[in-house]
Design a protein around this motif. Structure first.
Motif, PDB file in Angstrom:
ATOM      1  N   PHE A  15       4.217  12.424  12.417  1.00  0.00           N
ATOM      2  CA  PHE A  15       3.854  11.834  11.130  1.00  0.00           C
ATOM      3  C   PHE A  15       4.202  12.817  10.010  1.00  0.00           C
ATOM      4  O   PHE A  15       3.341  13.510   9.464  1.00  0.00           O
ATOM      5  CB  PHE A  15       2.367  11.483  11.098  1.00  0.00           C
ATOM      6  N   SER A  16       5.467  12.884   9.698  1.00  0.00           N
ATOM      7  CA  SER A  16       5.933  13.757   8.627  1.00  0.00           C
ATOM      8  C   SER A  16       5.574  13.165   7.272  1.00  0.00           C
ATOM      9  O   SER A  16       5.185  11.993   7.167  1.00  0.00           O
ATOM     10  CB  SER A  16       7.452  13.928   8.718  1.00  0.00           C
ATOM     11  N   SER A  17       5.725  13.961   6.234  1.00  0.00           N
ATOM     12  CA  SER A  17       5.497  13.428   4.889  1.00  0.00           C
ATOM     13  C   SER A  17       6.494  12.318   4.579  1.00  0.00           C
ATOM     14  O   SER A  17       6.167  11.348   3.880  1.00  0.00           O
ATOM     15  CB  SER A  17       5.592  14.548   3.856  1.00  0.00           C
ATOM     16  N   ASP A  18       7.704  12.415   5.115  1.00  0.00           N
ATOM     17  CA  ASP A  18       8.690  11.348   4.912  1.00  0.00           C
ATOM     18  C   ASP A  18       8.240  10.059   5.595  1.00  0.00           C
ATOM     19  O   ASP A  18       8.439   8.955   5.062  1.00  0.00           O
ATOM     20  CB  ASP A  18      10.051  11.768   5.463  1.00  0.00           C
ATOM     21  N   ARG A  43       7.241  -0.291  -3.934  1.00  0.00           N
ATOM     22  CA  ARG A  43       8.232   0.540  -3.259  1.00  0.00           C
ATOM     23  C   ARG A  43       8.279   1.937  -3.866  1.00  0.00           C
ATOM     24  O   ARG A  43       8.915   2.158  -4.900  1.00  0.00           O
ATOM     25  CB  ARG A  43       9.608  -0.119  -3.358  1.00  0.00           C
ATOM     26  N   PRO A  44       7.613   2.897  -3.212  1.00  0.00           N
ATOM     27  CA  PRO A  44       7.666   4.273  -3.725  1.00  0.00           C
ATOM     28  C   PRO A  44       9.084   4.828  -3.812  1.00  0.00           C
ATOM     29  O   PRO A  44       9.384   5.627  -4.694  1.00  0.00           O
ATOM     30  CB  PRO A  44       6.834   5.045  -2.694  1.00  0.00           C
ATOM     31  N   GLN A  45       9.961   4.396  -2.892  1.00  0.00           N
ATOM     32  CA  GLN A  45      11.335   4.911  -2.891  1.00  0.00           C
ATOM     33  C   GLN A  45      12.136   4.424  -4.095  1.00  0.00           C
ATOM     34  O   GLN A  45      13.216   4.932  -4.369  1.00  0.00           O
ATOM     35  CB  GLN A  45      12.053   4.498  -1.598  1.00  0.00           C
ATOM     36  N   GLU A  46      11.619   3.405  -4.803  1.00  0.00           N
ATOM     37  CA  GLU A  46      12.279   2.894  -6.007  1.00  0.00           C
ATOM     38  C   GLU A  46      11.432   3.211  -7.239  1.00  0.00           C
ATOM     39  O   GLU A  46      11.244   2.373  -8.111  1.00  0.00           O
ATOM     40  CB  GLU A  46      12.531   1.393  -5.877  1.00  0.00           C
ATOM     41  N   GLN A  47      10.937   4.435  -7.295  1.00  0.00           N
ATOM     42  CA  GLN A  47      10.129   4.900  -8.417  1.00  0.00           C
ATOM     43  C   GLN A  47       8.866   4.058  -8.607  1.00  0.00           C
ATOM     44  O   GLN A  47       8.382   3.882  -9.727  1.00  0.00           O
ATOM     45  CB  GLN A  47      10.959   4.896  -9.717  1.00  0.00           C
ATOM     46  N   GLY A  48       8.319   3.536  -7.506  1.00  0.00           N
ATOM     47  CA  GLY A  48       7.091   2.765  -7.571  1.00  0.00           C
ATOM     48  C   GLY A  48       7.273   1.341  -8.054  1.00  0.00           C
ATOM     49  O   GLY A  48       6.295   0.671  -8.408  1.00  0.00           O
ATOM     50  N   ARG A  49       8.506   0.837  -8.042  1.00  0.00           N
ATOM     51  CA  ARG A  49       8.766  -0.538  -8.504  1.00  0.00           C
ATOM     52  C   ARG A  49       8.101  -1.554  -7.581  1.00  0.00           C
ATOM     53  O   ARG A  49       8.088  -1.391  -6.355  1.00  0.00           O
ATOM     54  CB  ARG A  49      10.273  -0.783  -8.550  1.00  0.00           C
ATOM     55  N   SER A  50       7.546  -2.618  -8.168  1.00  0.00           N
ATOM     56  CA  SER A  50       6.952  -3.702  -7.399  1.00  0.00           C
ATOM     57  C   SER A  50       7.847  -4.930  -7.485  1.00  0.00           C
ATOM     58  O   SER A  50       8.315  -5.299  -8.577  1.00  0.00           O
ATOM     59  CB  SER A  50       5.554  -4.045  -7.919  1.00  0.00           C
ATOM     60  N   VAL A  51       8.073  -5.565  -6.335  1.00  0.00           N
ATOM     61  CA  VAL A  51       8.955  -6.728  -6.276  1.00  0.00           C
ATOM     62  C   VAL A  51       8.254  -7.865  -5.558  1.00  0.00           C
ATOM     63  O   VAL A  51       7.361  -7.661  -4.733  1.00  0.00           O
ATOM     64  CB  VAL A  51      10.281  -6.393  -5.550  1.00  0.00           C
ATOM     65  N   ILE A  52       8.661  -9.086  -5.882  1.00  0.00           N
ATOM     66  CA  ILE A  52       8.160 -10.281  -5.210  1.00  0.00           C
ATOM     67  C   ILE A  52       9.061 -10.578  -4.022  1.00  0.00           C
ATOM     68  O   ILE A  52      10.280 -10.616  -4.149  1.00  0.00           O
ATOM     69  CB  ILE A  52       8.139 -11.482  -6.171  1.00  0.00           C
ATOM     70  N   LEU A 432      -1.207   6.074   7.401  1.00  0.00           N
ATOM     71  CA  LEU A 432      -0.512   7.251   7.904  1.00  0.00           C
ATOM     72  C   LEU A 432      -0.907   8.525   7.182  1.00  0.00           C
ATOM     73  O   LEU A 432      -0.688   9.626   7.700  1.00  0.00           O
ATOM     74  CB  LEU A 432       1.003   7.051   7.827  1.00  0.00           C
ATOM     75  N   ARG A 433      -1.530   8.402   6.023  1.00  0.00           N
ATOM     76  CA  ARG A 433      -2.055   9.596   5.375  1.00  0.00           C
ATOM     77  C   ARG A 433      -3.203  10.178   6.191  1.00  0.00           C
ATOM     78  O   ARG A 433      -3.386  11.392   6.241  1.00  0.00           O
ATOM     79  CB  ARG A 433      -2.511   9.266   3.953  1.00  0.00           C
ATOM     80  N   THR A 434      -3.971   9.309   6.855  1.00  0.00           N
ATOM     81  CA  THR A 434      -5.002   9.789   7.776  1.00  0.00           C
ATOM     82  C   THR A 434      -4.367  10.393   9.013  1.00  0.00           C
ATOM     83  O   THR A 434      -4.743  11.487   9.467  1.00  0.00           O
ATOM     84  CB  THR A 434      -5.930   8.631   8.187  1.00  0.00           C
ATOM     85  N   GLN A 435      -3.380   9.687   9.584  1.00  0.00           N
ATOM     86  CA  GLN A 435      -2.730  10.172  10.801  1.00  0.00           C
ATOM     87  C   GLN A 435      -1.980  11.481  10.562  1.00  0.00           C
ATOM     88  O   GLN A 435      -1.830  12.297  11.476  1.00  0.00           O
ATOM     89  CB  GLN A 435      -1.772   9.105  11.338  1.00  0.00           C
ATOM     90  N   PHE A 436      -1.501  11.693   9.358  1.00  0.00           N
ATOM     91  CA  PHE A 436      -0.862  12.956   8.999  1.00  0.00           C
ATOM     92  C   PHE A 436      -1.797  14.124   9.310  1.00  0.00           C
ATOM     93  O   PHE A 436      -1.375  15.152   9.852  1.00  0.00           O
ATOM     94  CB  PHE A 436      -0.491  12.933   7.507  1.00  0.00           C
ATOM     95  N   ASP A 618       8.688  10.760  -4.201  1.00  0.00           N
ATOM     96  CA  ASP A 618       8.720  12.218  -4.331  1.00  0.00           C
ATOM     97  C   ASP A 618       7.344  12.789  -4.636  1.00  0.00           C
ATOM     98  O   ASP A 618       6.981  13.868  -4.147  1.00  0.00           O
ATOM     99  CB  ASP A 618       9.713  12.628  -5.422  1.00  0.00           C
ATOM    100  N   SER A 619       6.570  12.066  -5.438  1.00  0.00           N
ATOM    101  CA  SER A 619       5.227  12.537  -5.789  1.00  0.00           C
ATOM    102  C   SER A 619       4.302  12.511  -4.576  1.00  0.00           C
ATOM    103  O   SER A 619       3.536  13.458  -4.339  1.00  0.00           O
ATOM    104  CB  SER A 619       4.641  11.667  -6.904  1.00  0.00           C
ATOM    105  N   ILE A 620       4.350  11.427  -3.824  1.00  0.00           N
ATOM    106  CA  ILE A 620       3.496  11.296  -2.638  1.00  0.00           C
ATOM    107  C   ILE A 620       3.823  12.389  -1.631  1.00  0.00           C
ATOM    108  O   ILE A 620       2.937  13.045  -1.071  1.00  0.00           O
ATOM    109  CB  ILE A 620       3.666   9.903  -2.016  1.00  0.00           C
TER     110      ILE A 620
END
Length: 651
Positions: A15-18, A43-52, A432-436, A618-620
């Motif tokens: 359980f890496s940070s990635d 989507r954190p990988q898209e600067q936190g963008r939310s999509v439908i 997964l933050r717990t499993q980390f 990146d922040s997470i």
């Protein structure tokens, strides 16, 4: 296979940070329309963008939202209710300008509302008879006064197709005067509109009023009635049944139970020591929906764990549906299908589709690939004694790693996590933050302190007047309970939390001595500043949690860690978004500066484009790795990960 013997904290983990970031895609609001199921995906990988997202009747999944749009409402700052769908046409709020856009199937979004910087929208319902959209508006256009909240109607055009001329949807006020509005619910014949409203200093889980108005042929509101709610009664999710009867959730019995308004009389559909409602931090939350005129698919919570069932509204019989899911949100129906955002201790959150009597179908589940189930630490509900003769609750996760073990004489470090809110609850869904942490050899305890939801109104109200006292005591008692049982190391106890949870962290480190270290993520250090400098929705929240301000200024002072930093010696790491308007960065900076002068070990990481809660990948990733580095440096273990160093003052 034999297991390696390594110190707790040093265990290698898949359980890496990635991996955490990859699984951090947030799933939200569910909407059903025609033969399709829609939901919101962050989507954190898209600067936190939310999509439908959309799943059609064949199971094909498509992204509805074009790349240049981000679906998010800023009403109450926390948003929610950012989109709806009717007859295949999508209506959504775009984050950048807070305008409502309409999008035809396979079409390009067109702005519906006029360009009015400061006007925000959410919680939408379509009235096809009048070809209008009804929603909540929050008006920030006059920055010299508090924002104004209203119910408004927006014209969609002259035909039953949405208008396509940009900004041509005229906005008309339906109702204003209350401090807050939510949950507009249109009767099936279009002749009645129900909604919720409330005023300062109440929060929606304290007291809301259920209102009902008749409507003219043109859509104007006629006579308005206050059906129920108000003093010490919280109403949640008004919804009309297929035969046009008004249902809603009320906690008048002490529990959020389902009720019905029929022929001017209100009666409970089912009385049960369970929560059928949720705290309305965001808009458009849903815990029930109608399968037909006499059967309701519903989610309900007992002792912090959610279940699924079908309620017969005639016989008042609730039939449980056996599922693995213990976290259920955003419940909707589509014909005989029950759709919700669900999670469980042994599986990640996903959009779940269940036909009663059949196995569930996962439409979109974010689960790490090729990681055996033996790696997962599963939540164990615990109850423990606390102050004032009370009992508090928590979810405990033991260190879990099939490849590693520690020396028998060693006890693991403990992370006590404090959920935000504070009127909220710890989730039992796989995170997964717990499993980390657990896979590296940490024990984790998620505390549902007094004031948490999921245990009835009385438990929720136990924090009134006691914030900074009971929440801290419960976290300390949870740690001592685990220490006394021999489960954890008393010299490596950590407390961490975000927002309101961050306040509990700083209070515990300032006024207590149970914890040796702490992590505050955009936490509060000065209650007076919070009371005077926060957004409208929470501007009077502390009246109940602490006391009326400024009348009880002394209490605010005495419970603010910033004024008593000389009592604090535990190592602390702070994480702060620089665009945070809920908890401004100045609070963290004052605390950090004071700790530096005090000589206490302290680290401070800022994130330039983050607000209240980190959305960007990146922040997470950076925050998680920095926190691990901080604990490793403090407690002297060597993590298996390659970590970028951080600056730690006074260590």
């Amino acid at each position: 296979m034999s297991r390696y013997t390594l110190p707790f904290g040093s265990w290698p983990s898949p359980f890496s940070s990635d991996a955490v970031v990859a699984a951090a895609t947030g799933l939200g609001q569910v909407v059903t329309d025609l033969n399709s199921i829609y939901w919101l995906e962050n989507r954190p990988q898209e600067q936190g963008r939310s999509v439908i997202m959309c799943a059609d009747s064949d199971g094909a999944i498509t992204v509805v939202t074009p790349a240049s749009f981000n679906v998010r409402s800023r009403v109450h700052e926390y948003g929610g209710g950012a989109f709806t769908v009717k007859d295949g046409h999508v209506y959504f709020v775009n984050d950048a300008d807070q305008r409502i856009y309409t999008q035809r199937p396979d079409g390009v979004p067109t702005a519906l509302t006029p360009e009015q910087p400061g006007a925000r929208y959410c919680d939408m319902v379509i009235d096809r008879r009048r070809n209008t959209l009804i929603c909540v508006q929050e008006d920030h256009r006059d920055d010299q006064r508090e924002a104004i909240n209203r119910l408004v109607s927006i014209a969609l055009g002259q035909t039953h197709e949405p208008c396509i001329e940009s900004g041509s949807g005229s906005v008309s006020v339906l109702m204003e005067g209350a401090d807050f509005y939510a949950s507009p619910a249109l009767g099936h014949d279009g002749q009645a509109l129900a909604w919720l409203e409330w005023d300062h200093p109440d929060m929606p889980w304290d007291a809301t009023r259920l209102m009902l108005a008749t409507r003219s042929h043109a859509g104007e509101l006629g006579s308005v009635s206050h059906l129920c709610g108000g003093d010490n009664e919280s109403i949640f999710q008004p919804r009309w049944s297929p035969d046009n009867e008004l249902y809603f959730v009320s906690d008048r019995s002490g529990w959020w139970n389902l009720h019905r308004w029929r022929d001017g009389v209100i009666n409970p559909v089912l009385e049960m020591d369970a929560e059928f409602g949720q705290p309305q931090w965001v808009f458009s939350r849903s815990t029930y929906a109608f399968l037909d005129s006499t059967h309701v698919a519903t989610a309900y919570c007992q002792r912090g764990l959610w279940q699924l069932g079908i309620l017969d509204t005639v016989s008042a019989q609730l039939t449980a549906i056996d599922t693995p899911y213990t976290e259920i949100n955003d419940l909707q129906v589509l014909d005989n299908q029950i759709v919700f955002h669900g999670g469980a201790p042994d599986r990640a959150a996903g959009i779940v589709n269940i036909v009663p009597g059949q196995s569930p179908t996962l439409l979109n589940q974010k689960q790490p690939d090729q990681i055996d189930a033996s790696w997962y630490a599963v939540a164990k509900p615990i109850a423990f004694p606390t102050t004032a003769g009370d009992q508090a609750h928590a979810l405990y996760y033991a260190p879990t790693n099939p490849d590693c073990q520690a020396d028998n004489a060693e006890r693991p470090p403990l992370i006590v996590r404090v959920h935000g809110g504070p009127t909220a609850g710890a989730s039992s869904a796989l995170d997964l933050r717990t499993q980390f942490w657990t896979s590296r050899g940490f024990a984790v305890c998620d505390v549902n302190y007094r004031g948490s939801t999921g245990y009835g109104r009385a438990y929720r109200q136990r924090l009134n007047g006691q914030w900074g006292v009971y929440d801290v005591a419960d976290c300390e008692c949870a740690a001592r309970y685990l220490i006394d049982s021999g489960a954890v190391d008393p010299e490596r106890t950590i407390i961490r939390g975000s927002s309101a949870g961050g306040y509990s962290v700083l209070s515990a480190l300032t006024f207590g001595d149970t914890f040796k270290a702490g992590a505050s993520l955009y936490g509060i250090s000065n209650l007076e500043t919070l009371a005077q400098d926060t957004h409208k929705f929470e501007s009077r929240y502390l009246d109940r949690l602490v006391g009326p301000f400024p009348a009880d200024r002394e209490t605010y002072y005495q419970r603010s860690p910033i004024h008593f930093v000389d009592k604090m010696s535990a190592a602390t790491i702070f994480f702060q978004g620089l665009e945070d308007k809920v908890v401004p960065p100045e609070q963290a900076e004052k605390m950090v500066d004071a700790l530096k002068q005090r000589g206490a070990p302290v680290a401070y990481l800022t994130f330039a484009h983050e607000q209240h809660g980190f959305r960007q990948a990146d922040s997470i990733k950076r925050a998680l790795e920095a926190e691990l580095y901080f604990y490793a440096t403090l407690f002297g273990f060597a993590p298996a990960d390659e970590l970028e160093p951080i600056a730690i003052d006074n260590l």
